[in-house]
Design an enzyme around this catalytic site. Structure first.
Site, PDB file in Angstrom:
ATOM      1  N   GLY A  40      18.319  36.095  25.386  1.00  0.00           N
ATOM      2  CA  GLY A  40      18.061  35.056  25.087  1.00  0.00           C
ATOM      3  C   GLY A  40      17.712  34.844  23.511  1.00  0.00           C
ATOM      4  O   GLY A  40      17.490  33.683  22.896  1.00  0.00           O
ATOM      5  N   LEU A  41      17.922  36.158  22.831  1.00  0.00           N
ATOM      6  CA  LEU A  41      17.901  35.861  21.455  1.00  0.00           C
ATOM      7  C   LEU A  41      19.110  36.103  20.506  1.00  0.00           C
ATOM      8  O   LEU A  41      19.245  36.213  19.304  1.00  0.00           O
ATOM      9  CB  LEU A  41      16.613  37.007  20.808  1.00  0.00           C
ATOM     10  N   GLN A  69      23.352  34.527  19.937  1.00  0.00           N
ATOM     11  CA  GLN A  69      23.841  33.235  19.328  1.00  0.00           C
ATOM     12  C   GLN A  69      23.611  32.178  20.520  1.00  0.00           C
ATOM     13  O   GLN A  69      23.329  31.155  19.903  1.00  0.00           O
ATOM     14  CB  GLN A  69      25.398  33.510  18.924  1.00  0.00           C
ATOM     15  N   ASP A 127      15.001  39.339  26.217  1.00  0.00           N
ATOM     16  CA  ASP A 127      15.911  40.143  25.448  1.00  0.00           C
ATOM     17  C   ASP A 127      15.633  41.447  25.462  1.00  0.00           C
ATOM     18  O   ASP A 127      14.470  41.853  25.652  1.00  0.00           O
ATOM     19  CB  ASP A 127      16.201  39.456  24.230  1.00  0.00           C
ATOM     20  N   TYR A 150      35.157  44.991  26.873  1.00  0.00           N
ATOM     21  CA  TYR A 150      34.438  43.711  26.907  1.00  0.00           C
ATOM     22  C   TYR A 150      35.273  42.990  28.010  1.00  0.00           C
ATOM     23  O   TYR A 150      34.529  42.350  28.959  1.00  0.00           O
ATOM     24  CB  TYR A 150      34.549  43.002  25.354  1.00  0.00           C
TER      25      TYR A 150
HETATM   26  P1  NAD Z   1      25.071  37.989  21.294  1.00  0.00           P
HETATM   27  O1  NAD Z   1      25.446  39.180  20.796  1.00  0.00           O
HETATM   28  O2  NAD Z   1      24.506  36.769  20.028  1.00  0.00           O
HETATM   29  O3  NAD Z   1      23.711  37.794  22.007  1.00  0.00           O
HETATM   30  C1  NAD Z   1      23.545  38.742  23.192  1.00  0.00           C
HETATM   31  C2  NAD Z   1      22.318  39.260  23.294  1.00  0.00           C
HETATM   32  O4  NAD Z   1      22.134  40.217  24.352  1.00  0.00           O
HETATM   33  C3  NAD Z   1      21.772  39.661  21.919  1.00  0.00           C
HETATM   34  O5  NAD Z   1      20.279  38.964  21.722  1.00  0.00           O
HETATM   35  C4  NAD Z   1      21.065  41.131  22.626  1.00  0.00           C
HETATM   36  O6  NAD Z   1      19.897  41.809  21.700  1.00  0.00           O
HETATM   37  C5  NAD Z   1      21.058  41.159  23.978  1.00  0.00           C
HETATM   38  N1  NAD Z   1      21.203  42.334  24.776  1.00  0.00           N
HETATM   39  C6  NAD Z   1      21.961  43.372  24.371  1.00  0.00           C
HETATM   40  N2  NAD Z   1      21.920  44.399  25.083  1.00  0.00           N
HETATM   41  C7  NAD Z   1      20.967  44.141  25.965  1.00  0.00           C
HETATM   42  C8  NAD Z   1      20.468  44.610  27.286  1.00  0.00           C
HETATM   43  N3  NAD Z   1      20.643  45.888  27.470  1.00  0.00           N
HETATM   44  N4  NAD Z   1      19.421  43.932  27.891  1.00  0.00           N
HETATM   45  C9  NAD Z   1      18.934  42.777  27.350  1.00  0.00           C
HETATM   46  N5  NAD Z   1      19.624  42.197  26.128  1.00  0.00           N
HETATM   47  C10 NAD Z   1      20.508  42.902  25.638  1.00  0.00           C
HETATM   48  O7  NAD Z   1      26.093  36.959  22.137  1.00  0.00           O
HETATM   49  P2  NAD Z   1      26.316  35.494  22.520  1.00  0.00           P
HETATM   50  O8  NAD Z   1      27.261  35.101  21.801  1.00  0.00           O
HETATM   51  O9  NAD Z   1      25.035  34.763  22.702  1.00  0.00           O
HETATM   52  O10 NAD Z   1      26.900  35.863  24.110  1.00  0.00           O
HETATM   53  C11 NAD Z   1      26.177  35.492  25.267  1.00  0.00           C
HETATM   54  C12 NAD Z   1      27.197  35.600  26.255  1.00  0.00           C
HETATM   55  O11 NAD Z   1      28.186  34.418  26.083  1.00  0.00           O
HETATM   56  C13 NAD Z   1      27.783  36.804  26.624  1.00  0.00           C
HETATM   57  O12 NAD Z   1      27.910  36.850  27.818  1.00  0.00           O
HETATM   58  C14 NAD Z   1      28.939  36.594  25.987  1.00  0.00           C
HETATM   59  O13 NAD Z   1      30.061  37.545  26.710  1.00  0.00           O
HETATM   60  C15 NAD Z   1      29.435  34.959  26.236  1.00  0.00           C
HETATM   61  N6  NAD Z   1      30.079  34.544  25.392  1.00  0.00           N
HETATM   62  C16 NAD Z   1      29.847  34.081  23.844  1.00  0.00           C
HETATM   63  C17 NAD Z   1      30.926  33.750  23.138  1.00  0.00           C
HETATM   64  C18 NAD Z   1      30.726  33.495  21.667  1.00  0.00           C
HETATM   65  O14 NAD Z   1      31.701  33.292  20.896  1.00  0.00           O
HETATM   66  N7  NAD Z   1      29.289  33.540  21.169  1.00  0.00           N
HETATM   67  C19 NAD Z   1      32.216  33.629  23.409  1.00  0.00           C
HETATM   68  C20 NAD Z   1      32.570  33.857  25.165  1.00  0.00           C
HETATM   69  C21 NAD Z   1      31.651  34.216  25.722  1.00  0.00           C
HETATM   70  C1  AKB Z   2      34.087  37.552  20.879  1.00  0.00           C
HETATM   71  O1  AKB Z   2      34.704  37.445  19.856  1.00  0.00           O
HETATM   72  O2  AKB Z   2      33.774  38.866  21.271  1.00  0.00           O
HETATM   73  C2  AKB Z   2      33.367  36.379  21.739  1.00  0.00           C
HETATM   74  C3  AKB Z   2      34.308  35.918  22.739  1.00  0.00           C
HETATM   75  C4  AKB Z   2      35.378  35.102  22.278  1.00  0.00           C
HETATM   76  O3  AKB Z   2      34.054  36.349  23.772  1.00  0.00           O
HETATM   77  N1  AKB Z   2      33.230  35.385  20.659  1.00  0.00           N
END
Ligand code: NAD
Ligand code: AKB
Length: 314
Positions: free
Chosen positions: A9-10, A12, A34, A140
């Site tokens: 939850g902390l 993006q 988190d 990933y």
């Molecule tokens: P992020 O990296 O900003 O956030 C992920 C969070 O998970 C971080 O705060 C990190 O501290 C936490 N984390 C890491 N390891 C952990 C653990 N072992 N236990 C608990 N928390 C842990 O990523 P995001 O962009 O917020 O992504 C969230 C989800 O959305 C992911 O599943 C990602 O695959 C998906 N996603 C994101 C994007 C994007 O562009 N941001 C795109 C596609 C999918």
């Molecule tokens: C990444 O680049 O890893 C993410 C995604 C598209 O899953 N932003």
């Protein structure tokens, strides 16, 4: 009313989704977690939770009357290639820990985001639908497609209401992304606003699908609240808004900063991006739960610049 748990939850998405869920369901119902020790926001209910630790996951879910989970904890694509073994543990073992505890403690609904990273080099590039070749070559992508399939399994086998969507790259200003392949988009805009040149780690013509965070958050909530009977898929709805390359983004930014310069110095992330689609077909999300993005590239850049200028006071 039970607790809504947010993992990761902390990050993006989590930072902004937590705010939105708190404003919708009230502070008392939301428990943000988190792996980080502390949250910068003292006003939220927060607990540290490492999702790869099955006992801790069971303890938090069991002791907090959790009825809903937004499972966001993950390692993204770029960091994933630096540490594939940790990525396996967090993304796949962590997701299984969440699903298993959710089933055992009778959690009502679970949301898990997936990604265009589930597609791979053998997937066709343009207007890619959900049902196509999904043979990712990054850790990933492998863990995220397996997480989707596990979610589908829990739905079929145990009737657990698991919902998810495949996000493209997300652009946002509140909490900068740090671990993905699509992060260049946010970095480039931040550099322009701060008056700095930018060195891009992808080639200028690398095309990928993207979306602005407000549209991503609406998609999460709309899918979550849609009547189950309207849903024809479980964990893998494609969503998106537009496709762009670093050069199209640069051109858009130059409308505000004509002197802004970008150099291209591709690194290991180029190979990751080369395996992903140029554009995706999100008509199923439109049909089943009325998904409709409001921001195109032009509006995204305009809103990003407006908000970043306020944030950096420039
Ligand atoms: P992020 O990296 O900003 O956030 C992920 C969070 O998970 C971080 O705060 C990190 O501290 C936490 N984390 C890491 N390891 C952990 C653990 N072992 N236990 C608990 N928390 C842990 O990523 P995001 O962009 O917020 O992504 C969230 C989800 O959305 C992911 O599943 C990602 O695959 C998906 N996603 C994101 C994007 C994007 O562009 N941001 C795109 C596609 C999918
Ligand atoms: C990444 O680049 O890893 C993410 C995604 C598209 O899953 N932003």
């Amino acid at each position: 009313m039970g607790t809504i748990l947010i993992t990761g939850g902390l990050g993006q998405i989590g930072t902004e989704l937590s705010e939105l869920l708190i404003s919708t369901y009230g502070n008392d119902r939301i428990l943000v977690s988190d792996i980080k020790k502390e949250t910068p926001n003292e006003n939220i209910r927060y607990t540290r939770l490492d999702v790869s630790d099955a006992d801790s996951v069971r303890k938090i879910i069991g002791e907090n009357d959790v009825t809903d989970i937004f499972h966001l904890a993950a390692i993204l694509s770029a960091t994933g290639e630096k540490d594939p073994f940790m990525t396996f543990n967090v993304n796949l073992q962590g997701t299984q820990n969440i699903y298993r505890a959710a089933k055992d403690f009778d959690v009502k609904k679970l949301f898990i985001p997936s990604t265009i990273g589930v597609y791979g080099p053998s997937t066709p590039k343009d207007l890619v639908p959900e049902d196509t070749q999904t043979r990712p070559v990054t850790m990933y992508g492998i863990t995220k497609i397996a997480g989707e399939m596990l979610g589908d399994y829990y739905f079929r086998k145990f009737g657990m209401d698991v919902r998810g969507l495949r996000f493209p790259g997300l652009i946002s200003y509140k909490f900068p992304p740090t671990a993905g392949t699509t992060d260049y988009a946010v970095d480039m805009i931040i550099h322009a606003v701060r008056g700095m040149d930018y060195e891009c780690y992808l080639k200028c013509d690398t095309e990928m699908p993207m979306m602005y965070m407000p549209d991503a958050l609406n998609a999460v909530v709309d899918l979550y609240e849609a009547p189950r009977k309207n849903l024809t898929r479980c964990t893998d709805y494609n969503v998106g808004a537009y496709s762009m390359t670093p050069v199209t983004l640069h051109r858009e930014i130059k409308k505000y900063y004509p002197e802004f310069k970008v150099r291209y110095q591709p690194d290991y992330r180029q190979e990751i991006a080369d395996g992903w689609p140029h554009s995706i077909d999100f008509r199923k999300a439109q049909k089943d739960w009325n998904f409709k993005p409001a921001y195109d590239l032009e509006l995204t850049v305009k809103d990003m610049i407006l908000n970043l200028r306020k944030k950096f006071d420039c």
